[in-house]
Design a protein around this motif. Structure first.
Motif, short mmCIF file in Angstrom:
data_model
loop_
_atom_site.label_atom_id
_atom_site.label_comp_id
_atom_site.label_asym_id
_atom_site.label_seq_id
_atom_site.Cartn_x
_atom_site.Cartn_y
_atom_site.Cartn_z
N LEU A 127 -7.22 -4.70 -7.06
CA LEU A 127 -6.15 -5.71 -7.16
C LEU A 127 -5.31 -5.61 -5.90
N LEU A 128 -5.20 -6.72 -5.23
CA LEU A 128 -4.49 -6.72 -3.95
C LEU A 128 -3.11 -7.36 -4.17
N LEU A 129 -2.07 -6.54 -3.97
CA LEU A 129 -0.70 -7.04 -4.14
C LEU A 129 -0.05 -7.14 -2.77
N TYR A 130 0.66 -8.24 -2.57
CA TYR A 130 1.28 -8.45 -1.26
C TYR A 130 2.46 -9.37 -1.45
N SER A 131 3.22 -9.45 -0.42
CA SER A 131 4.35 -10.38 -0.45
C SER A 131 4.05 -11.53 0.49
N PRO A 132 3.99 -12.76 -0.07
CA PRO A 132 3.61 -13.89 0.78
C PRO A 132 4.76 -14.30 1.70
N ASP A 133 4.87 -13.60 2.85
CA ASP A 133 5.97 -13.88 3.77
C ASP A 133 5.88 -15.28 4.35
N HIS A 134 4.71 -15.53 4.91
CA HIS A 134 4.50 -16.86 5.48
C HIS A 134 3.01 -17.22 5.41
N LEU A 172 -1.54 -1.93 -2.43
CA LEU A 172 -0.22 -2.49 -2.11
C LEU A 172 -0.17 -2.73 -0.62
N LEU A 173 -0.14 -4.02 -0.27
CA LEU A 173 -0.12 -4.36 1.16
C LEU A 173 1.33 -4.66 1.53
N PHE A 174 1.87 -3.80 2.37
CA PHE A 174 3.29 -3.97 2.71
C PHE A 174 3.45 -4.80 3.95
N SER A 175 4.48 -5.62 3.90
CA SER A 175 4.89 -6.41 5.06
C SER A 175 6.41 -6.37 5.12
N GLY A 193 -4.28 8.44 -7.16
CA GLY A 193 -5.66 8.16 -7.56
C GLY A 193 -5.93 6.72 -7.83
N CYS A 194 -4.96 5.99 -8.29
CA CYS A 194 -5.21 4.59 -8.62
C CYS A 194 -4.62 3.64 -7.61
N TYR A 195 -3.65 4.10 -6.84
CA TYR A 195 -2.96 3.21 -5.90
C TYR A 195 -3.24 3.60 -4.48
N VAL A 196 -3.33 2.55 -3.65
CA VAL A 196 -3.48 2.78 -2.22
C VAL A 196 -2.49 1.87 -1.52
N VAL A 197 -1.79 2.40 -0.56
CA VAL A 197 -0.81 1.59 0.17
C VAL A 197 -1.33 1.38 1.58
#
Lengths: 708, 208
Positions: free
Chosen positions: A520-527, A583-586, A631-635
């Motif tokens: 599951l890819l989570l991100y913040s849609p900045d633009h 968790l894809l950080f921006s 184990g379950c999360y990757v940043v």
């Protein structure tokens, strides 16, 4: 003297057949020679038997011309007789033979010395009679004188009767007669003496009375010998097979009194003979072979007979018939077409050889052929059929037998052997041979046929294999139909086929048929350009394989369920299936995070970014706060957009990767535990990096200027 | 690129959307006819294919090839056998391949594999069959054994050749027509494409 003459006359007419009339009895106890009227004889007994060289006569001589024998009885008393052989010899005056003028130059001399007849001298001759019987040989000399008046050249002058020569009961006597010196080949004759079984001697010869004898009673299947003797009499019973040169003992026992002997079924053959005699030395034996014409005995004989074939190389065939009795049978060669049970005799004047039992004989065939078999025929019936062994000559071939004969004026005629005879080729009939006739003749001329026999006709065996329609096309048909069925099945079951194709496409280097790990890819849609970048990253991660879920692709579900519900559901599903949450950080994400985490303090107002990331954050934050995230999360973060240090500390509990520099490690962390190959990971990493490059550049260029 | 477990067609999505969404969302379910499943795995007989000329010709070809094959199989002896084997091979292969094509076209199975150009396949098949049947029939006639079965096989061979030749003619016509149509289609497509801008290339279109 008329009585002996009458008897002589009768015996002359009927020949020496003593069993037709009862035998004459002689009272004299010594031998005697008598001549017919006019001649005078004198007997010299027991002379030496000397046979000199034959010399042709120079003058008129007296020679024996006909020898006859007769069995008589010499009796001491009325019932005490012994069998005896009487010899009757007819005498003729013979002229010296006129010799061939080329043979001898003495012809002139012979004529000169030959004096014309009649002369005034009597003719004299010395005639020797030689007897041979079992254990006794004898010769007697008779001097005969013919008076001059009776001499007529070339005419029979009378006869000489000799009484008689004692011979054993049931034995065989051979008698020779010649003059001394001999002027021609000696006469000979064999006389068989009667045995005790026949009626002739039964009343007269004493030693016949005490002989035991038997009767045959056939009850059902078993044959019994009923031995009808007086009790207390010792005798010997001897059963044997009377074969040609020897005999084979079946039973030899000393018995006493009456007996019933059951014959063994296997012993019952035509040549089974029975001998019985009293248990004294040198007793006369009675023997009889009662089964010569017994049908059961013949059946037994043929069932016990065997035909043995031996093959020597490729051209030698010898056969041997093994049978308990001498047979009268013929050996015939025959042709057995492949697949047929009947064997037809070869259409050649091949000599039908007579069977000699237990003797190996050869067949003069040029080449051996597995279809040529051997038959034994006896009394117009086929008894045994034997084909050559398959392991030497091979299996029976589909060949055609052709016979080539020479007619008048060098013309060759051919015929092919078929079930109903020999079909002349070429023929317009509807048989197989007629259909292939022309081709077979061509094959013969070109030497493709094998010669089997070459004598009065030539036997050829031609192969028909290239003319038979072999059914290989049925295999091809089966193959095509099978392929068509498989194709149709695949078409009907498209889903299965697709799944199978996908299955093939999966990268086996990652540990086999693994179900793609859920991510599951989570991100913040900045633009907008960042969204595109995320979409590209998600697409790239699909190839790993990873089953990536990102809200970009599930907008309908998102709108239906609401972002919070959807993210919860996705996170739960991912974690339940052992997947991973990325968790894809921006910069926007970090800002929101700061706001949330600092919410403990003073709220600052609503976040400027969309609520999707807020919803996602609300799902993952509890795990991080409670420390369950490992184990379950990757940043991850794109280092050109956001340095890794910018990520809040809370999220440093799990591995943090900065892309695209730490791509291999990132991928390894995503794919989870398991054997990974260094080089394939690197290949994937470079591929993903290349894939992301344009989107990243666009993102960097456009920045926040691109609309959402 | 969705996983294989997703539903084919719109059925699943339509039902869940209609059940849950009361909210106004831009993602409304579209109306589209739901494909009904009838028979084995979605098979439906299209008898109109068999009513038209190519279908009838194909049926004739299959029957004639089968009869020719059976006729030649009844022969036991042959001299020489090579001509017979060739005819057997040609008639057997033509029978099976044309039969498969007939099945596929009449049941519309060829649409399931859009990757193959079926017109070209059909044309190639009929063309080759015409040629080989012709050659095989001539060879068999030249052997001239006057056996009833052989003569029958030659006759049916020539009939099959004629059927295949007619089919080839129709297939060539169709192919030529297709080429002309394709060129006009491409022009129209090029014009439409330039107008549509796909602003979100990363959004995957939903499969149908």
């Amino acid at each position: 003297m008329p009585v002996p003459w009458l008897l002589l006359f009768f015996s002359l007419i009927l020949g020496s057949r003593p069993w037709v009339f009862s035998l004459e009895k002689l009272a004299e106890s010594h031998d005697d020679a008598r001549c017919s009227q006019g001649l005078s004889c004198h007997l010299w007994d027991d002379v030496l038997c000397l046979l000199e060289r034959i010399e042709p006569p120079q003058d008129l001589v007296l020679v024996p011309t006909k020898l006859q024998t007769e069995v008589v009885l010499r009796c001491r008393e009325e019932s005490n007789c012994v069998p005896c052989v009487r010899v009757t010899l007819h005498l003729t005056v013979q002229e010296p033979r006129k010799e061939d003028p080329e043979e001898d130059g003495l012809q002139e001399d012979a004529e000169l010395t030959f004096r014309p007849w009649p002369r005034n001298e009597s003719l004299q001759a010395e005639i020797i009679l030689s007897f041979q019987a079992y254990l006794s040989d004898r010769c007697v000399l008779v001097k005969v004188e013919v008076p001059a008046a009776m001499v007529q050249p070339g005419q029979n002058v009378g006869s000489l009767v000799f009484d008689c020569f004692k011979a054993p009961v049931g034995g065989e006597v051979r008698i020779w007669s010649y003059t001394q010196p001999p002027y021609q080949e000696e006469l000979n004759h064999t006389q068989q003496l009667p045995d005790c079984i026949g009626p002739e001697l039964q009343d007269s010869v004493r030693s016949c009375w005490v002989l035991p004898w038997f009767n045959i009673s056939a009850e059902g299947d078993a044959i019994q010998l009923v031995l009808d003797v007086s009790t207390e009499q010792n005798y010997i019973l001897f059963l044997y097979w009377n074969q040609t040169r020897n005999f084979s003992t079946r039973f030899h026992e000393v018995l006493t009194g009456p007996q019933n002997i059951t014959l063994n079924q296997t012993d019952l053959v035509p040549c089974l003979c029975i001998q019985m005699w009293p248990n004294v030395q040198d007793a006369i034996r009675n023997s009889h072979c009662p089964f010569w014409e017994d049908s059961r005995a013949h059946r037994n004989l043929w069932s016990q007979s065997k035909l043995k074939l031996r093959v020597w190389g490729t051209t030698g065939l010898s056969w041997m018939v093994e049978a308990p009795c001498p047979l009268s049978a013929e050996i015939v060669l025959c042709w057995k077409p492949m697949g047929s049970e009947s064997c037809h005799p070869l259409p050649l004047p091949l000599p039908r050889e007579n069977v000699t039992v237990n003797k190996s004989q050869d067949f003069p065939l040029l080449t051996l052929h597995p279809n040529v078999c051997v038959q034994v025929w006896s009394r117009e019936k086929l008894r045994i059929q034997e084909c050559p062994p398959e392991d030497i000559l091979g299996p029976q071939r589909d060949d055609m037998l052709l016979l080539e004969t020479w007619g008048p004026q060098e013309s060759h005629s051919f015929c092919a052997m078929e079930t109903n005879g020999c079909t002349t080729l070429p023929s317009m009939a509807h048989t197989r041979a007629a259909f292939l006739g022309k081709q077979l003749l061509q094959d013969l001329q070109s030497g493709q046929c094998v010669q089997l026999w070459n004598d009065t006709g030539i036997l050829w065996a031609c192969s028909l294999q290239k003319y038979t329609h072999e059914r290989w096309v049925l295999l091809w048909l089966a193959f095509l139909v099978l392929a068509a069925c498989i194709l149709l099945l695949l078409l009907l079951n498209r889903g299965g086929m697709k799944g199978w194709l996908q299955f093939l496409k999966e990268d086996y280097r990652y540990g086999g048929a693994a179900h793609a790990r859920r991510a599951l890819l989570l991100y913040s849609p900045d633009h907008a350009s960042f969204e595109r970048l995320v979409g590209t990253l998600a697409t790239a991660l699909w190839q790993l394989p990873l089953s990536v879920a990102v809200d970009l692709w599930h907008r309908r579900e998102l709108s239906a369920l609401g972002p919070l519900a959807w993210f919860h559901a996705q996170r739960r599903q991912a974690l339940q299936e052992g997947g991973v949450v990325i968790l894809l950080f921006s910069p926007g994400a970090v800002a929101l995070c700061q706001e949330w985490l600092q919410e403990v303090g003073a709220p600052q107002g609503p976040a400027p970014t969309a609520d999707t990331f807020a919803a996602s954050l609300s799902c993952v934050l509890p795990d991080f706060l409670e420390g369950r995230a490992a184990g379950c999360y990757v940043v991850a973060c794109f280092e050109e957009l956001l340095p890794p240090q910018g990520i809040p500390d809370l999220f440093h509990a799990v591995p943090v990767f900065s892309l695209p520099s730490q791509m291999p490690a990132f991928l390894r962390a995503l794919l989870g535990p398991g054997k990974r190959r260094q080089d394939t990971l690197k290949a994937h990493a470079t591929r993903v990096g290349q894939y992301l490059q344009p989107a990243l550049e666009e993102c960097l260029q456009l920045g926040s200027s691109s609309a959402l | 690129m969705r996983s294989g477990e997703e539903l084919d067609g719109f059925e699943g999505e339509a039902s869940s959307t209609s059940m849950i969404s009361g909210a106004s969302s831009p993602y409304q379910p579209t109306t589209e006819p739901v494909s009904q499943r009838r028979g084995l795995g979605g098979l439906r007989c299209h008898p109109d294919y068999l009513r038209r000329a190519p279908g009838r010709l194909k049926l004739a070809q299959v029957v004639l090839a089968l009869i020719a094959f059976i006729c030649i199989e009844t022969i036991m002896e042959c001299s020489p056998c090579e001509g017979l084997y060739f005819f057997e091979f040609v008639s057997c292969s033509a029978f099976v391949i044309t039969g498969v094509l007939l099945l596929m076209f009449s049941l519309n199975l060829h649409t399931r594999i859009p990757q193959i150009n079926w017109n070209i396949t059909d044309l190639v098949n009929t063309g080759l069959s015409t040629f080989f049947f012709f050659i095989a029939s001539i060879v068999l006639a030249a052997l001239n054994h006057k056996a009833g079965a052989e003569i029958a096989a030659v006759v049916f061979g020539f009939l099959a050749t004629a059927a295949y030749a007619a089919n080839t003619f129709l297939a060539v016509q169709k192919w030529r027509m297709n080429i002309r149509q394709q060129s006009t289609n491409e022009y129209i497509r090029a014009r439409t494409e330039s107008r549509e801008v796909d602003s979100r290339p990363e959004i995957q279109r939903l499969d149908t």
